[in-house]
Design a protein around this motif. Sequence first.
Motif, mmCIF file in Angstrom:
data_model
loop_
_atom_site.group_PDB
_atom_site.id
_atom_site.type_symbol
_atom_site.label_atom_id
_atom_site.label_comp_id
_atom_site.label_asym_id
_atom_site.label_seq_id
_atom_site.Cartn_x
_atom_site.Cartn_y
_atom_site.Cartn_z
ATOM 1 N N ASN A 100 0.898 -1.187 -0.083
ATOM 2 C CA ASN A 100 -0.002 0.028 -0.110
ATOM 3 C C ASN A 100 1.022 1.058 -0.008
ATOM 4 O OD1 ASN A 100 1.186 0.001 2.591
ATOM 5 N ND2 ASN A 100 -0.882 0.048 3.507
ATOM 6 N N LYS A 103 -0.508 4.652 -1.558
ATOM 7 C CA LYS A 103 -1.558 5.401 -0.909
ATOM 8 C C LYS A 103 -1.131 6.586 -0.445
ATOM 9 C CE LYS A 103 -2.340 4.419 3.350
ATOM 10 N NZ LYS A 103 -2.648 4.154 4.794
ATOM 11 N N LYS B 620 -9.561 10.181 1.596
ATOM 12 C CA LYS B 620 -9.654 9.075 2.708
ATOM 13 C C LYS B 620 -10.181 7.836 1.994
ATOM 14 C CE LYS B 620 -8.565 11.947 6.173
ATOM 15 N NZ LYS B 620 -9.471 13.144 6.124
ATOM 16 N N THR B 623 -7.956 3.799 0.630
ATOM 17 C CA THR B 623 -7.464 3.221 2.187
ATOM 18 C C THR B 623 -6.119 2.689 1.762
ATOM 19 O OG1 THR B 623 -8.773 1.366 1.658
ATOM 20 C CG2 THR B 623 -9.572 3.016 3.076
ATOM 21 N N GLY B 624 -5.729 1.958 0.556
ATOM 22 C CA GLY B 624 -4.723 1.309 0.439
ATOM 23 C C GLY B 624 -5.017 -0.259 0.706
ATOM 24 N N ILE B 625 -6.212 -0.742 1.135
ATOM 25 C CA ILE B 625 -6.539 -2.096 1.486
ATOM 26 C C ILE B 625 -7.307 -2.743 0.253
ATOM 27 C CG2 ILE B 625 -7.621 -3.591 3.096
ATOM 28 C CD1 ILE B 625 -7.169 -1.515 5.031
#
Lengths: 104, 647
Positions: A100, A103, B620, B623-625
């Motif tokens: 991630n 991000k 927001k 999330t990167g998930i």
Amino acid sequence: MEFFEPNAFTYLMVSVIMFALGTVGVMIRRNAIVVFMCIELMLNAVNLALVTFSNMYDDDAGMLFVFFVMCVAAAEAVVGLAIIISLFRNKLDVDINQMNIFKW
Amino acid sequence: MNYSFAEWAGILCILLPLAGAALIGLTGLFNEAFRRKEKLIGAIATAAVAIPFLSLLVTFLQYEGGIKATLFSWMTSGTLEVNFTYHLDELSLLMGMIVTGVGALIHIYSIGYMHGDKGFYKFFAYLNLFIFSMNNLILGDNMVVMFLGWEGVGVCSYLLIGFWYEDMAKSVAAQKAFVANRIGDFAMLIAMFLIFTHVGNLNFDSVTAGDYSSNTSYWIALLIFIAATGKSAQIPLFVWLPDAMAGPTPVSALIHAATMVTSGIYLIARMAPIFEMAPGVLMIIGVVAALTAIVAALIAIAQNDIKKVLAYSTVSQLGFMFMALSAGAYTAAIFHVMTHAFFKACLFLGSGSVIHGMEHMHTVEDPQDIRTMGGLRKYMPSTAKTFWISTLAIAGIPLFAGFFSKDEILSSVFFKGSEEAIYYLVWGIGAFTALLTAFYMTRLSYLTFEGKERFPDTKTPHESPSLMTIPLWILAALAVVGGFVGLPYVINHGEAHLLNHWLKEATIETGIFGTEATPGMEWFLIALSSVIAILGVLFARNFYRKHALQGDTLIANRLGGFYEAMKGKFYFDELYQVILIKPFEWLSERFVRRFDEGVIDGAVNGSASIMTLAGDWMRKLQTGIISHYSLLVSLGVVLMLAYLIFG
């Protein structure tokens, strides 16, 4: 096997179950290889549905689509596994939640 | 593509200078060693101008009628079709020969003058680029190509005025020239739009043959004249030309005396039919030209910088040319363009030679100040002789070139007076200006070359190299004989006026031929201008021989405050400062700046901060998930399916 005569409906049900399993797997599993296998599962579920419909309507187009999907799936497996391997070399891990860094 | 010789001549005029500029400019830019090969650079640049001149000369000698050469199509849109077409008719051929001929001589001269300058290659690249632009202006068959050249010469003039750009004053002078020219160019654009709406294309043939209402032709003519006041330095836009003397002297000779500043006259002569439809504009031109001529001549009397005097004299002579245009004497105007190119180029190059000599002594503070000169004839004989010849020519001494052209202008204006009385006034001012011209030019030459030496006698100036004096002699010779192509009309009823025979197809001559001019009156006018010129020259010579520099003080005492005004250039710059620049700055500071900072900057910055805020909130979601993304993708698919099935 008198009591169980498979028909189009049962094939389609199998396909639906496989697809649902694949979808859930992609969503909840963290191991990249498992996620990858779940994607394969979804593709094969679609293949099964296509073959079934092809048989139902007596239309060869469905089968042709299956070949396409298989080709794409093979190519995708090559590229996808290569990506996973290079990710592993970087992180020594295949947990997708570790990937991630782009991000915000 | 099979072009005839004449067509090749026109094409060479365009392509060779461009190729020369590109070759010298680009090679010099990337190759340090090339920059020091001054002989080679000079030879290439001169050849790029001399070959077009020779080809034009051959075309002139074999002339059989106007031709057009099309290189390729530039743009096509609706009825508008603009081609790179160049025409060689009587007018453009003559102008082209003046530009390339005088240009080639000045190129040769510059090899000597610019020797050792670190921007040597740049200078010649710019000069060639200028010749390219000027040839576009002259030879262009439609107004768009002409405008390309019109802007191009403005750019080259800017580049060359600011050639020594490390000096702030010279940079500022370059900008001033560019801005003043742009004001005129704006008028030119509007005129072109106006013509296009009425004619539908911009080829000169259609433009001059156009059927305009008197109102339209009035505005077109007026706008083109405004454009010409910018390029050809007339009131109110003439202020840039004296400042343009900041450039190297060959540039002043080529661009700001002989060629570029005459492009306004060329253009009006080219578009004569439109001006003939607008007699009101012709009268405006006459009055403006007369005012410019006399104002510039008065200023020139009180200047001490050798180049400034010549600059104001150029403005004044351009005034004479516009006077001729206003009287419908287009041939006379072009005639004066030609003779003026000879003697004014010679004068400027002579002044360059003087400055060169003064500079090399390293003992005078300002090498251009005639108060520190005097007696230079002993040290610079060639420069002095050619300068004197050109002075007599510009003063209008009989049989020199300037005499014939100036006399023709004044006579044309005088005879036009029988139609409109105001031309008598223009003629009167013109005649008086001719007297002033003879006076201030003799003053300049006398204070520079004769009398006592006023520079420190530790060192003496030396004559310039022959690379510089040969062009001077050629131009001086032309300044002597150049007038004989236009003998006065009274001789043999104009049959002896070769230039008029040559030009009468291209320009519509309505000047002297169209009126009932009596031979007696013509002889009287010729005699009068001779007397004026001779008186002016003799008076100035005796006056300054007797009083030398005190002469100026005597004039100043006699004229009092008026002399101060002349010395202060009639405060045009200060006037513009007060009525244009100051209010503009005030308005900018008070309103435009507020509006700019508040409304425009506010809107721009405001939209940017809205984006930032929205982004802060929206990001927001990322999330990167990966599970979240796949969930959202699945939900999206479900929603789409639901829409397809139930929607």
